[in-house]
Design an enzyme around this catalytic site. Sequence first.
Site, PDB file in Angstrom:
ATOM      1  N   GLU A 214     -25.509  15.492  -2.792  1.00  0.00           N
ATOM      2  CA  GLU A 214     -26.931  15.671  -2.453  1.00  0.00           C
ATOM      3  C   GLU A 214     -27.826  14.731  -3.266  1.00  0.00           C
ATOM      4  OE1 GLU A 214     -28.864  19.446  -3.543  1.00  0.00           O
ATOM      5  OE2 GLU A 214     -27.175  19.853  -4.889  1.00  0.00           O
TER       6      GLU A 214
ATOM      7  N   HIS B 194     -26.542  21.767  -0.552  1.00  0.00           N
ATOM      8  CA  HIS B 194     -26.685  22.261  -1.910  1.00  0.00           C
ATOM      9  C   HIS B 194     -25.728  23.405  -2.183  1.00  0.00           C
ATOM     10  CE1 HIS B 194     -28.773  22.949  -5.652  1.00  0.00           C
ATOM     11  NE2 HIS B 194     -28.841  24.232  -5.367  1.00  0.00           N
TER      12      HIS B 194
ATOM     13  N   ARG C 139      -8.987 -10.957 -20.792  1.00  0.00           N
ATOM     14  CA  ARG C 139      -9.289 -12.312 -21.271  1.00  0.00           C
ATOM     15  C   ARG C 139     -10.796 -12.538 -21.432  1.00  0.00           C
ATOM     16  NH1 ARG C 139      -8.112 -16.064 -15.943  1.00  0.00           N
ATOM     17  NH2 ARG C 139      -9.492 -14.935 -14.547  1.00  0.00           N
TER      18      ARG C 139
ATOM     19  N   TYR D  57      -8.933  -3.580 -11.124  1.00  0.00           N
ATOM     20  CA  TYR D  57      -8.575  -2.320 -10.451  1.00  0.00           C
ATOM     21  C   TYR D  57      -7.341  -1.677 -11.081  1.00  0.00           C
ATOM     22  CZ  TYR D  57     -11.409  -3.250  -6.224  1.00  0.00           C
ATOM     23  OH  TYR D  57     -12.412  -3.450  -5.332  1.00  0.00           O
ATOM     24  N   ILE D  58      -6.251  -2.439 -11.075  1.00  0.00           N
ATOM     25  CA  ILE D  58      -4.965  -1.848 -11.460  1.00  0.00           C
ATOM     26  C   ILE D  58      -4.989  -1.436 -12.924  1.00  0.00           C
ATOM     27  CG2 ILE D  58      -2.477  -2.304 -11.647  1.00  0.00           C
ATOM     28  CD1 ILE D  58      -2.713  -4.048  -9.141  1.00  0.00           C
TER      29      ILE D  58
ATOM     30  N   ARG E 139     -15.083  -6.920 -12.597  1.00  0.00           N
ATOM     31  CA  ARG E 139     -16.039  -7.899 -12.066  1.00  0.00           C
ATOM     32  C   ARG E 139     -16.341  -7.572 -10.601  1.00  0.00           C
ATOM     33  NH1 ARG E 139     -16.563 -12.962 -14.463  1.00  0.00           N
ATOM     34  NH2 ARG E 139     -14.623 -12.976 -15.625  1.00  0.00           N
TER      35      ARG E 139
ATOM     36  N   ASP F 152      -3.545  -9.700   2.383  1.00  0.00           N
ATOM     37  CA  ASP F 152      -3.661 -10.259   1.033  1.00  0.00           C
ATOM     38  C   ASP F 152      -3.232 -11.719   0.935  1.00  0.00           C
ATOM     39  OD1 ASP F 152      -4.484  -7.767   0.339  1.00  0.00           O
ATOM     40  OD2 ASP F 152      -2.833  -7.318  -1.028  1.00  0.00           O
TER      41      ASP F 152
ATOM     42  N   ALA G 266     -13.277   1.197  -3.846  1.00  0.00           N
ATOM     43  CA  ALA G 266     -13.267   2.198  -4.922  1.00  0.00           C
ATOM     44  C   ALA G 266     -12.197   1.883  -5.942  1.00  0.00           C
ATOM     45  CB  ALA G 266     -13.010   3.575  -4.326  1.00  0.00           C
TER      46      ALA G 266
ATOM     47  N   CYS H 260       0.824  -1.213   0.000  1.00  0.00           N
ATOM     48  CA  CYS H 260       0.000   0.000   0.000  1.00  0.00           C
ATOM     49  C   CYS H 260       0.856   1.261   0.000  1.00  0.00           C
ATOM     50  CB  CYS H 260      -0.937  -0.014   1.207  1.00  0.00           C
ATOM     51  SG  CYS H 260      -1.815   1.528   1.413  1.00  0.00           S
TER      52      CYS H 260
ATOM     53  N   ALA I 214      12.373 -13.923   6.247  1.00  0.00           N
ATOM     54  CA  ALA I 214      12.217 -14.984   7.248  1.00  0.00           C
ATOM     55  C   ALA I 214      11.359 -16.086   6.650  1.00  0.00           C
ATOM     56  CB  ALA I 214      11.551 -14.428   8.502  1.00  0.00           C
TER      57      ALA I 214
ATOM     58  N   GLY J 246      -8.468  -6.411 -16.681  1.00  0.00           N
ATOM     59  CA  GLY J 246      -9.568  -5.436 -16.716  1.00  0.00           C
ATOM     60  C   GLY J 246     -10.059  -5.097 -15.327  1.00  0.00           C
TER      61      GLY J 246
HETATM   62  P1  NDP Z   1      -8.271  -7.704 -10.280  1.00  0.00           P
HETATM   63  O1  NDP Z   1      -8.637  -8.923  -9.558  1.00  0.00           O
HETATM   64  O2  NDP Z   1      -8.962  -6.433  -9.963  1.00  0.00           O
HETATM   65  O3  NDP Z   1      -8.435  -7.948 -11.835  1.00  0.00           O
HETATM   66  C1  NDP Z   1      -7.735  -8.960 -12.474  1.00  0.00           C
HETATM   67  C2  NDP Z   1      -8.021  -8.880 -13.943  1.00  0.00           C
HETATM   68  O4  NDP Z   1      -7.117  -9.740 -14.621  1.00  0.00           O
HETATM   69  C3  NDP Z   1      -9.405  -9.301 -14.303  1.00  0.00           C
HETATM   70  O5  NDP Z   1      -9.845  -8.499 -15.357  1.00  0.00           O
HETATM   71  C4  NDP Z   1      -9.244 -10.759 -14.732  1.00  0.00           C
HETATM   72  O6  NDP Z   1     -10.103 -11.112 -15.780  1.00  0.00           O
HETATM   73  C5  NDP Z   1      -7.834 -10.769 -15.285  1.00  0.00           C
HETATM   74  N1  NDP Z   1      -7.115 -12.009 -15.013  1.00  0.00           N
HETATM   75  C6  NDP Z   1      -7.079 -12.687 -13.847  1.00  0.00           C
HETATM   76  N2  NDP Z   1      -6.302 -13.770 -13.971  1.00  0.00           N
HETATM   77  C7  NDP Z   1      -5.840 -13.780 -15.226  1.00  0.00           C
HETATM   78  C8  NDP Z   1      -5.018 -14.654 -15.958  1.00  0.00           C
HETATM   79  N3  NDP Z   1      -4.525 -15.771 -15.407  1.00  0.00           N
HETATM   80  N4  NDP Z   1      -4.743 -14.344 -17.239  1.00  0.00           N
HETATM   81  C9  NDP Z   1      -5.253 -13.235 -17.816  1.00  0.00           C
HETATM   82  N5  NDP Z   1      -6.066 -12.384 -17.167  1.00  0.00           N
HETATM   83  C10 NDP Z   1      -6.347 -12.651 -15.896  1.00  0.00           C
HETATM   84  O7  NDP Z   1      -6.687  -7.596 -10.116  1.00  0.00           O
HETATM   85  P2  NDP Z   1      -5.652  -6.384 -10.122  1.00  0.00           P
HETATM   86  O8  NDP Z   1      -4.365  -7.012 -10.503  1.00  0.00           O
HETATM   87  O9  NDP Z   1      -6.162  -5.238 -10.900  1.00  0.00           O
HETATM   88  O10 NDP Z   1      -5.599  -5.971  -8.602  1.00  0.00           O
HETATM   89  C11 NDP Z   1      -5.344  -6.956  -7.601  1.00  0.00           C
HETATM   90  C12 NDP Z   1      -6.131  -6.678  -6.348  1.00  0.00           C
HETATM   91  O11 NDP Z   1      -5.539  -5.598  -5.657  1.00  0.00           O
HETATM   92  C13 NDP Z   1      -7.575  -6.254  -6.595  1.00  0.00           C
HETATM   93  O12 NDP Z   1      -8.424  -7.355  -6.692  1.00  0.00           O
HETATM   94  C14 NDP Z   1      -7.860  -5.407  -5.389  1.00  0.00           C
HETATM   95  O13 NDP Z   1      -8.334  -6.234  -4.383  1.00  0.00           O
HETATM   96  C15 NDP Z   1      -6.520  -4.822  -5.024  1.00  0.00           C
HETATM   97  N6  NDP Z   1      -6.438  -3.416  -5.492  1.00  0.00           N
HETATM   98  C16 NDP Z   1      -7.272  -2.498  -4.948  1.00  0.00           C
HETATM   99  C17 NDP Z   1      -7.243  -1.185  -5.360  1.00  0.00           C
HETATM  100  C18 NDP Z   1      -8.182  -0.203  -4.756  1.00  0.00           C
HETATM  101  O14 NDP Z   1      -8.730  -0.486  -3.697  1.00  0.00           O
HETATM  102  N7  NDP Z   1      -8.431   0.935  -5.390  1.00  0.00           N
HETATM  103  C19 NDP Z   1      -6.299  -0.727  -6.371  1.00  0.00           C
HETATM  104  C20 NDP Z   1      -5.470  -1.776  -6.899  1.00  0.00           C
HETATM  105  C21 NDP Z   1      -5.543  -3.066  -6.470  1.00  0.00           C
HETATM  106  P3  NDP Z   1     -11.603 -11.597 -15.582  1.00  0.00           P
HETATM  107  O15 NDP Z   1     -12.252 -10.725 -14.557  1.00  0.00           O
HETATM  108  O16 NDP Z   1     -12.171 -11.443 -16.919  1.00  0.00           O
HETATM  109  O17 NDP Z   1     -11.484 -12.997 -15.110  1.00  0.00           O
END
Ligand code: NDP
Length: 447
Positions: free
Chosen positions: A441, A436, A199, A178-179, A205, A304, A342, A43, A115, A176
């Site tokens: 609001e 307002h 993919r 968060y990151i 999602r 995590d 978010a 983080c 460790a 697709g």
């Molecule tokens: P996410 O879980 O958000 O998204 C992963 C994406 O990668 C999905 O679109 C998924 O596709 C795809 N994917 C997963 N596995 C594979 C694979 N083996 N091959 C190809 N595509 C794949 O992961 P992120 O890496 O973006 O972030 C990791 C986690 O970190 C998040 O889940 C979140 O919990 C945390 N995070 C939180 C943030 C925040 O709070 N603002 C910011 C950044 C990270 P599909 O859905 O189609 O299966």
Amino acid sequence: MADYDYDLITIGAGSGGVRASRIAASYGAKVAVAEEYRVGGTCVIRGCVPKKMLVYGAHFAEDLQDAKNFGWTVDNCTFDWKVLRDNVLKDVDRLNGLYTQTLENNKVEIIPQRATVTGPNEVTLGDGTKLTARYILIAVGARPHVPSCPGHEHGITSNEAFHLDELPRRILIAGGGYIANEFAGIFNEFGTHVTIINRSDKLLRGYDEQLRDRLLQISLTKGIDFRFNAEFRGIEKLESGALKVSMTNHDPLEVDAVMYATGRLPNTEGLGLAEIGVELGEKGEIKVDRFSKTNIDSIYAVGDVTDRVQLTPVAIREGHAFADTVFGNKPTAVDHSCVPSAVFSHPPMCGVGMTESEARNKLGSVKVYTSDFRSMKNVLAGRNERSLYKMVCDDADKVVGIHLLGPDAPEILQGAAVAVKAGLSKADFDATVAIHPTMAEELVLMR
Ligand code: NDP
């Protein structure tokens, strides 16, 4: 009772590990935390915090453009990536110092080494030293998943994105979630051409479908390209230095950088857990009970690495609850329901509670209220970007979910999340007088 070197050895000084160690020490426990890299974890060092600073930096691109209609002349604007990068990294250093200080002030010993766990009460450090503890807490976090296609070594992850020497002219972001969406927004605002490939045909999602769709439309309007149902085949480095990316269902794409954002894997590899019989899941996540205890009584895990909810504030709560349970004589299980979250995309999107489709599946009949509006600032700026707010209620009008997309949406949601967690009803929102003029609001004006 056996004699141990410490009451608690925590492995990993990220959000969960630091909180757990500090609170355990405040209860009088003798605590050490082993960290192989930097105190602060994902983080602080390479996640939420520096990312949010980049989001702020990126948003100036729109603000400077919008300023014109507010009477400002902003000629010859230029952006220097290295200035922002170095300022962000400097602040990360500052926070790293603060976290270290917090541990030291609480008399937690920091062991700057890797460790591994070599027994239910034993940890072995990188230099071979063996230490014993009444309890061991694993808080080692997760790492980016990197697809195993030919040429994958040419790509980067979000870890490296904070250190780039220069911004790529064209970037392909895989994933697709968060990151992917957050960095797509950042790079795009800085002028990099971004293509997201995923993919499946679904972005983000878990978030409300209508909002996801709105974000996709806005992102397309801003110039971000998307390719769906595209899986990596390989990356070839061309003589020009560019990268040629092959994928299923689409033509190859030539870019200057590739970034993987395809999920994060628990960091349990080589930690010695399986060897001593700690139960792991399919992705290597540590299986724990409501109190974050593994199948071995002296070993706990938070954050995590347990792959429950991969969010910093959740890891912090789990760490705190662990310390209360084990050292504070206050057994505390973390409630993982109704966690607000978010995505700091441009604009940001957030939600708490059930989405409309989740509520329909779970509750049958639901009532949905929406507000689809253009913020006052966007109207005057001539920016045709609409916000979408959504409130999902059950049959008895209890609010079971709120989902927002628009400027500052996460700032607005935090307060409303309290109401959803508290089980308030639509009538409670209606009875609250609006502030307002604000975007917030809309939450009390939905009909
Ligand atoms: P996410 O879980 O958000 O998204 C992963 C994406 O990668 C999905 O679109 C998924 O596709 C795809 N994917 C997963 N596995 C594979 C694979 N083996 N091959 C190809 N595509 C794949 O992961 P992120 O890496 O973006 O972030 C990791 C986690 O970190 C998040 O889940 C979140 O919990 C945390 N995070 C939180 C943030 C925040 O709070 N603002 C910011 C950044 C990270 P599909 O859905 O189609 O299966």
